[in-house]
Design a protein around this motif. Structure first.
Motif, mmCIF file in Angstrom:
data_model
loop_
_atom_site.group_PDB
_atom_site.id
_atom_site.type_symbol
_atom_site.label_atom_id
_atom_site.label_comp_id
_atom_site.label_asym_id
_atom_site.label_seq_id
_atom_site.Cartn_x
_atom_site.Cartn_y
_atom_site.Cartn_z
ATOM 1 N N LEU A 310 19.470 19.409 -0.153
ATOM 2 C CA LEU A 310 20.028 18.701 -1.315
ATOM 3 C C LEU A 310 21.119 19.520 -1.989
ATOM 4 O O LEU A 310 22.155 18.987 -2.399
ATOM 5 C CB LEU A 310 18.909 18.390 -2.311
ATOM 6 N N GLN A 311 20.882 20.821 -2.097
ATOM 7 C CA GLN A 311 21.862 21.689 -2.739
ATOM 8 C C GLN A 311 23.162 21.723 -1.934
ATOM 9 O O GLN A 311 24.256 21.674 -2.505
ATOM 10 C CB GLN A 311 21.292 23.094 -2.884
ATOM 11 N N SER A 312 23.040 21.790 -0.613
ATOM 12 C CA SER A 312 24.243 21.835 0.229
ATOM 13 C C SER A 312 25.023 20.536 0.154
ATOM 14 O O SER A 312 26.245 20.517 0.338
ATOM 15 C CB SER A 312 23.854 22.139 1.680
ATOM 16 N N ARG A 313 24.325 19.435 -0.119
ATOM 17 C CA ARG A 313 24.977 18.129 -0.225
ATOM 18 C C ARG A 313 25.390 17.802 -1.662
ATOM 19 O O ARG A 313 26.026 16.771 -1.898
ATOM 20 C CB ARG A 313 24.027 17.033 0.247
ATOM 21 N N ASN A 314 24.946 18.620 -2.582
ATOM 22 C CA ASN A 314 25.171 18.354 -4.006
ATOM 23 C C ASN A 314 24.559 17.012 -4.403
ATOM 24 O O ASN A 314 25.157 16.203 -5.109
ATOM 25 C CB ASN A 314 26.667 18.381 -4.336
ATOM 26 N N GLN A 315 23.316 16.794 -3.934
ATOM 27 C CA GLN A 315 22.599 15.562 -4.218
ATOM 28 C C GLN A 315 21.329 15.867 -5.004
ATOM 29 O O GLN A 315 20.898 17.015 -5.098
ATOM 30 C CB GLN A 315 22.199 14.851 -2.915
ATOM 31 N N SER A 316 20.753 14.819 -5.563
ATOM 32 C CA SER A 316 19.450 14.946 -6.210
ATOM 33 C C SER A 316 18.654 13.674 -5.930
ATOM 34 O O SER A 316 19.206 12.653 -5.532
ATOM 35 C CB SER A 316 19.592 15.149 -7.721
ATOM 36 N N ILE A 317 17.355 13.760 -6.133
ATOM 37 C CA ILE A 317 16.444 12.636 -5.896
ATOM 38 C C ILE A 317 15.695 12.355 -7.189
ATOM 39 O O ILE A 317 15.258 13.279 -7.872
ATOM 40 C CB ILE A 317 15.451 12.973 -4.759
ATOM 41 N N ASN A 318 15.512 11.089 -7.515
ATOM 42 C CA ASN A 318 14.834 10.765 -8.780
ATOM 43 C C ASN A 318 13.672 9.796 -8.629
ATOM 44 O O ASN A 318 13.141 9.296 -9.618
ATOM 45 C CB ASN A 318 15.839 10.215 -9.802
ATOM 46 N N THR A 319 13.279 9.511 -7.376
ATOM 47 C CA THR A 319 12.171 8.556 -7.185
ATOM 48 C C THR A 319 10.831 9.244 -6.936
ATOM 49 O O THR A 319 9.783 8.625 -7.088
ATOM 50 C CB THR A 319 12.458 7.626 -5.991
ATOM 51 N N VAL A 320 10.851 10.497 -6.514
ATOM 52 C CA VAL A 320 9.621 11.191 -6.144
ATOM 53 C C VAL A 320 8.855 11.604 -7.396
ATOM 54 O O VAL A 320 9.344 12.384 -8.209
ATOM 55 C CB VAL A 320 9.914 12.428 -5.268
ATOM 56 N N GLU A 321 7.649 11.083 -7.533
ATOM 57 C CA GLU A 321 6.822 11.380 -8.696
ATOM 58 C C GLU A 321 5.804 12.475 -8.420
ATOM 59 O O GLU A 321 5.455 13.253 -9.303
ATOM 60 C CB GLU A 321 6.085 10.112 -9.137
ATOM 61 N N LYS A 322 5.293 12.517 -7.202
ATOM 62 C CA LYS A 322 4.242 13.480 -6.890
ATOM 63 C C LYS A 322 4.384 13.990 -5.474
ATOM 64 O O LYS A 322 4.974 13.338 -4.608
ATOM 65 C CB LYS A 322 2.858 12.858 -7.091
ATOM 66 N N GLY A 323 3.816 15.175 -5.259
ATOM 67 C CA GLY A 323 3.872 15.785 -3.942
ATOM 68 C C GLY A 323 2.534 16.394 -3.588
ATOM 69 O O GLY A 323 1.674 16.605 -4.451
ATOM 70 N N LEU A 324 2.373 16.680 -2.326
ATOM 71 C CA LEU A 324 1.145 17.305 -1.852
ATOM 72 C C LEU A 324 1.513 18.426 -0.896
ATOM 73 O O LEU A 324 2.216 18.217 0.089
ATOM 74 C CB LEU A 324 0.263 16.279 -1.136
ATOM 75 N N ILE A 325 1.041 19.624 -1.236
ATOM 76 C CA ILE A 325 1.252 20.799 -0.400
ATOM 77 C C ILE A 325 -0.085 21.224 0.164
ATOM 78 O O ILE A 325 -1.107 21.193 -0.527
ATOM 79 C CB ILE A 325 1.890 21.956 -1.212
ATOM 80 N N ALA A 326 -0.097 21.635 1.410
ATOM 81 C CA ALA A 326 -1.316 22.141 2.033
ATOM 82 C C ALA A 326 -1.023 23.491 2.656
ATOM 83 O O ALA A 326 0.094 23.765 3.091
ATOM 84 C CB ALA A 326 -1.831 21.175 3.094
ATOM 85 N N GLY A 327 -2.046 24.322 2.684
ATOM 86 C CA GLY A 327 -1.932 25.601 3.362
ATOM 87 C C GLY A 327 -1.527 26.759 2.488
ATOM 88 O O GLY A 327 -1.543 27.898 2.920
ATOM 89 N N SER A 328 -1.162 26.488 1.231
ATOM 90 C CA SER A 328 -0.716 27.574 0.372
ATOM 91 C C SER A 328 -0.665 27.096 -1.067
ATOM 92 O O SER A 328 -0.483 25.911 -1.332
ATOM 93 C CB SER A 328 0.683 28.038 0.806
ATOM 94 N N THR A 329 -0.830 28.030 -2.007
ATOM 95 C CA THR A 329 -0.551 27.716 -3.398
ATOM 96 C C THR A 329 0.958 27.731 -3.585
ATOM 97 O O THR A 329 1.712 28.065 -2.672
ATOM 98 C CB THR A 329 -1.222 28.739 -4.342
ATOM 99 N N ILE A 330 1.405 27.390 -4.762
ATOM 100 C CA ILE A 330 2.839 27.270 -5.016
ATOM 101 C C ILE A 330 3.160 27.930 -6.350
ATOM 102 O O ILE A 330 2.407 27.790 -7.315
ATOM 103 C CB ILE A 330 3.261 25.778 -5.009
ATOM 104 N N SER A 331 4.247 28.647 -6.392
ATOM 105 C CA SER A 331 4.606 29.380 -7.609
ATOM 106 C C SER A 331 5.197 28.436 -8.649
ATOM 107 O O SER A 331 5.725 27.366 -8.330
ATOM 108 C CB SER A 331 5.628 30.469 -7.288
ATOM 109 N N GLN A 332 5.115 28.849 -9.922
ATOM 110 C CA GLN A 332 5.736 28.065 -10.984
ATOM 111 C C GLN A 332 7.246 28.012 -10.799
ATOM 112 O O GLN A 332 7.895 27.029 -11.176
ATOM 113 C CB GLN A 332 5.376 28.659 -12.346
#
Length: 567
Positions: A310-332
């Motif tokens: 997204l950064q390389s394209r200079n784009q952003s997304i505004n529809t994604v409300e939630k995500g799910l990560i598996a296999g690791s915690t995630i930093s703030q």
């Protein structure tokens, strides 16, 4: 449920999931039939890279056709069929079709080398192999040639034919068909009643090969009941509804893509988008934008790659409300980047293993931010977990030990491997069967679980136990580090010392210096936890990328080998 308090009423590290909602006692056909009737022509799955969209009704009907074709090919209840392919619509049709007649579907890691494929087919007595000639730009012709060379039946006596997703290679002597030809066998009877075997909820639905990061992969046996209930509870904790559109880049050969993506979506009536046959950040971003996806799944490295795209394209997304990560915690820090780049307001963390079908702990929408970044959430419904010490005794809350899990999700054991099954699945004095995960964890006073690392990955420096996950969390919080893996390397004085492998979005000359990385860790941790060795991964680094399993996990035993060769 056992005694939960002892030694002056101090709570032990035992937690029990909610049992407010009864477990389902259903098979895959029950679910597909219900959803087909309920949602009819609503899109169930979308494969943009193939230009294919299947409704709930179409998915069910096509699976029935595959099921009848399998019966006509001589496959019976309890037989094994295998699938080796990327994420494609034929994969799901074959998986569901096999499930309708009680087949044990072997989902094969699409990174397997030819000899690994042959070994897996032999061990599971696979009858029919569904195979894609290519996965991405990678040809599987060497795999095909190896199977063709075993047509004398001595190596693979159970394998009767190969069904190709796409054109069949020219000149094969082994019995084979392409997928469309195979399905024609079931077309004439797919609209009328035919005698299908009765499939019980407790029957084995899938053979799942463990990742095999060390040693030979084992074949975990998962039932309809365990996979479907786990998918149901994952979808509920993630608050998935029929209004959601889920983007699922993780592979279907892994429980993440198959259970937490496909089955969870189907059960909740959501639409699941599979953007490419193997992970491609550009096609993932395109799919999210085109289909207005509301939910995004992935391991941390996938999310990082999508942000960079997204950064390389200079784009952003505004529809994604939630995500799910598996296999690791995630930093703030990463959560902040995801919020800014994807508009993602809620990220859930799921923890589990193949042998538990897979999720045992998961965070929820209403969890505090620190619980979502520092822990893997609370125990799932109808699941029990405890932390034990090296002598098998349950420890107290906030104490480290090995995580053990019990409940409906447990595998039925490793196929034809009673010795390995007994090593990890053990009865306690109360007669409860526990899966010993091999993960070192802490359950806190609120019942949240924090994974501190694999027990075998603990670094012992001069007699001090050092836990890589803690250091990795600190490293990832650095604004110029996008990925980190910590291992112990050999040392004549201490036995082992800390080393880290890092990736940065910056070019080689702009990356932080070793001293800066060491100071970053020492500012919040003891000197012994500061990495003595710092290796960069990527352009100009010690290796082009982290060695990973097919599901995206870092292969730390390979990193240790690389590090020890370069110190």
């Amino acid at each position: 449920m056992g005694q939960l308090f002892s030694r002056g009423e101090e709570p032990l590290a035992v937690v029990n999931g909610s049992s407010d909602k009864s477990l389902w006692s259903r098979n895959l056909e029950h679910i597909l039939q219900e959803r087909s009737t309920q949602y009819k022509d609503k899109p169930a799955v979308i494969f943009p890279w193939q230009g294919v969209q299947l409704s709930f009704r179409e998915l069910h009907d096509r699976a029935i056709t595959v099921a009848e074709s399998l019966l006509r090919a001589g496959v019976h209840h309890g037989d094994c069929i295998g699938i080796m392919a990327g994420n494609r619509y034929e994969y799901l049709e074959a998986f569901v079709g096999g499930g309708l007649i009680g087949c044990r579907v072997l989902v094969l890691n699409n990174t397997y080398r030819p000899w690994e494929l042959e070994q897996a087919l032999n061990r599971t007595e696979c009858r029919i192999l569904f195979l894609a000639p290519t996965i991405g730009s990678r040809s599987l012709i060497d795999h095909v040639n190896l199977l063709d060379n075993t047509s004398n039946r001595s190596s693979l006596p159970s394998l009767s034919q190969i069904v190709f997703f796409g054109d069949s290679p020219i000149g094969l002597t082994f019995k084979h068909q392409n997928y469309d030809e195979f399905k024609k066998m079931g077309v004439d009877v797919c609209e009328c009643e035919y005698s299908r075997p009765i499939v019980q909820p407790g029957d084995i639905a899938s053979f799942q090969l463990t990742s095999g990061t060390t040693g030979e992969p084992k074949v975990a046996m998962l039932s309809h009941l365990s996979m479907l209930n786990n998918a149901r509870f994952v979808g509920q904790r993630l608050s998935i509804s029929s209004n959601d559109v889920i983007c699922c880049p993780p592979p279907l050969f892994h429980c993440f893509g198959l259970v937490m993506g496909f089955l969870a979506g189907v059960i909740q009536g959501a639409t699941v988008v599979f953007p490419s046959d193997h992970f491609n950040p550009s096609e993932t971003v395109d799919s999210v934008l085109k289909h207005k996806c509301t939910t995004l799944l992935g391991v941390p490295t996938m999310f990082i790659a999508e942000l960079e795209m997204l950064q390389s394209r200079n784009q952003s997304i505004n529809t994604v409300e939630k995500g799910l990560i598996a296999g690791s915690t995630i930093s703030q820090t990463l959560i902040g980047r995801l919020n800014k780049g994807l508009g993602l307001t809620y990220m859930a963390i799921a923890y589990g293993m193949t042998e538990t079908a897979p999720v045992s702990f998961m965070s929820a929408i209403d969890d505090a931010l620190n619980k979502r970044t520092e822990t893997v959430g609370r125990v799932m419904p109808h699941t029990r977990a405890k932390i034990i010490d090296s002598r098998g005794r349950t420890v107290r809350r906030e104490e480290r030990g090995e995580l053990c899990v019990s409940g409906y999700g447990l595998q039925k054991g490793y196929l034809n491997n009673e010795e390995k099954t007994r090593e990890v699945m053990k009865l306690d004095k109360e007669g409860v069967l526990w899966m010993h995960t091999g993960d070192e964890c802490i359950i806190d006073k609120d019942g949240y679980c924090r994974v501190t690392g694999r027990i075998k990955d603990i670094i012992i420096r001069g007699g001090e136990n050092i836990f890589p996950a803690e250091i990795e969390e600190r490293l990832i919080s650095h604004p110029l580090i996008s990925e980190a893996s910590v291992v112990g390397l050999q040392d004549s004085k201490y036995g082992e010392v800390v080393a880290c492998f890092l990736k940065s979005p910056l070019s080689e000359g702009d990356r932080p210096k070793t001293a800066e990385i060491q100071d970053w860790v020492k500012s919040v941790m003891s000197r012994s936890k500061s990495p003595q060795y710092v290796f960069w991964v990527g352009t100009g680094g010690i290796c082009e990328d982290f060695p990973k399993t097919g599901s995206g996990k870092h292969q730390k035993h390979l990193l240790r080998e690389i590090g020890n060769r370069n110190i």
